[in-house]
Design an enzyme around this catalytic site. Structure first.
Site, short mmCIF file in Angstrom:
data_model
loop_
_atom_site.label_atom_id
_atom_site.label_comp_id
_atom_site.label_asym_id
_atom_site.label_seq_id
_atom_site.Cartn_x
_atom_site.Cartn_y
_atom_site.Cartn_z
N ALA A 167 15.52 -4.20 -13.64
CA ALA A 167 14.39 -5.04 -13.18
C ALA A 167 14.80 -6.47 -12.90
CB ALA A 167 13.24 -5.02 -14.17
N GLY A 168 14.32 -6.97 -11.77
CA GLY A 168 14.48 -8.37 -11.42
C GLY A 168 15.62 -8.71 -10.49
N LYS A 174 14.23 8.10 -18.39
CA LYS A 174 14.08 6.66 -18.53
C LYS A 174 12.67 6.37 -19.05
CE LYS A 174 13.50 2.32 -16.12
NZ LYS A 174 13.22 1.68 -14.82
N ASN A 202 15.51 -1.01 -7.57
CA ASN A 202 14.77 -0.27 -6.55
C ASN A 202 14.30 -1.22 -5.47
OD1 ASN A 202 11.80 1.89 -6.51
ND2 ASN A 202 13.31 1.51 -4.97
N THR A 203 13.41 -2.15 -5.85
CA THR A 203 12.78 -3.03 -4.87
C THR A 203 13.80 -3.84 -4.06
OG1 THR A 203 10.91 -3.23 -6.40
CG2 THR A 203 10.98 -4.76 -4.55
N GLY A 207 10.30 -6.08 -9.90
CA GLY A 207 9.92 -6.39 -8.53
C GLY A 207 9.91 -7.85 -8.16
#
Length: 269
Positions: free
Chosen positions: A190-191, A103, A212-213, A164
Site C-alpha cells: 500500500a502507498g 492475504k 495495484n493502483t 491507493g
C-alpha cells in the site's frame, strides 16, 4: 535473481519479488498484459470484488490468469471485522480447491482504509488455527508486526502509506525497525506510487513489494509494470551490494591520487 538470494513465502521459492493486484484495470486482457509485463508470479484478488468462480455467468479471472501458472493470493479487501475476513477466506479456499495462502486485511475506516489492528490480530489467530498461511496487511507499528508474526503469519505486510494514495514510504524508520526484528518476509503493501518508491522499499531491506493502483491507474499501465519490475530488481541489488556511508562532507576524491603530477599551490600574499 542472484544465485543464493531466494525469496521464499510459506516454503515456496519465487523468482520475482514484485506482487501485484488484479483490480482497477480496464478489462481482464489488460490485467493479464500488466501481470506479464511486471514479471510477477503472485497475484492478489479481492474475493468480494473479483469473480474467480463464485459468479458462474460472469467473466472469470482464472481464465485470464491460470492458477497453474500464477500463485493466487486471495485477499479480504472490503472487510471491516475479523468475522467477515475469516468467512471471506473460507470461501476463497473452497473456490480455489483448498488453497491456503491468503492475504488478510481488516480495515478500520472506509475513507482512509487504515487497518484495524485488534480485528486483524483476532482474524490472524483464527485463520492460522484453521491451517491458512496468512500474509497480513498491517500498520507500520513494530510491536503489532511482532505480535502478528508470533500469531503464526508467514509474511508481514506493513503499509508504506495509505492504500491507493501513491504517497510512497512516509516512515522508513518504522519499516527498518520491523525488518530488523522480523524472522518472516516483510513486504511493503500500500502507498507505492512510482518506481522510485519500490526501489526505496527494497533498498531498506524489504523482501518484496505489493502494489495495484500504482500500475493499474498509471497513464500507461504496461510501461509502469515494466518500470516496477526493474525498480524492485535494482533496489534489491543495491541492498545486497551495500551502499556507501552517508557523509555530510568528505574531501576524499573518488579517483586515486597515486601517480598524479603535483601542481604548485598558489603562495599566500
Amino acid at each position: 535473481m542472484m544465485s543464493g538470494d531466494k525469496f521464499v513465502i510459506a516454503g515456496k521459492t519465487y523468482s520475482s519479488r514484485l506482487l501485484i493486484g488484479t483490480g482497477k484495470y480496464r478489462d481482464f486482457a489488460q490485467t493479464r498484459a500488466a501481470v506479464e509485463a511486471s514479471g510477477a508470479e503472485i497475484v492478489t484478488v479481492a474475493i468480494r470484488r473479483m469473480n474467480i468462480g463464485q459468479n458462474p455467468n460472469e467473466p472469470n479471472l482464472l481464465e485470464a490468469l491460470p492458477s497453474s501458472r500464477f500463485t493466487y493470493l486471495p485477499n479480504t479487501a472490503g472487510c471491516y471485522s475479523a468475522d467477515d475476513a475469516v468467512r471471506t477466506l473460507r470461501l476463497a479456499r473452497e473456490l480455489l480447491d483448498g488453497h491456503e495462502l491468503v492475504k488478510l486485511e481488516v480495515l478500520g475506516d472506509p475513507q482512509n482504509l487504515f487497518p484495524n489492528m485488534p480485528e486483524t490480530l483476532k482474524a490472524a489467530a483464527q485463520l492460522v488455527s484453521e491451517g491458512f498461511k496468512v500474509m497480513v496487511y498491517c500498520s507500520d507499528d513494530p510491536i503489532q508486526a511482532r505480535m502478528l508474526e508470533e500469531a503464526g503469519c508467514v509474511a508481514i505486510m506493513p503499509l508504506a502509506s495509505l492504500i491507493g494514495s501513491g504517497m510512497g514510504i512516509l516512515n522508513p524508520w518504522n519499516l527498518q525497525l520491523i525488518i530488523e526484528k522480523a524472522r518472516v518476509p516483510v513486504i511493503v503493501d500500500a502507498g507505492v506510487g512510482t518506481a522510485s518508491d519500490a526501489a526505496v522499499a527494497m533498498e531498506l531491506g524489504c523482501d518484496g513489494v505489493l502494489m495495484n493502483t500504482a500500475i493499474a491507474q498509471a497513464t500507461d499501465p504496461l510501461r509502469m509494470a515494466r518500470a516496477m519490475k526493474l525498480a524492485v530488481e535494482a533496489g534489491r541489488e543495491a541492498f545486497l551490494a551495500g551502499r556507501m556511508p552517508k557523509k555530510l562532507y568528505s574531501a576524499a576524491p573518488s579517483s586515486p591520487t597515486e601517480g598524479v603530477i603535483a601542481s604548485a599551490r598558489p603562495k599566500a600574499a
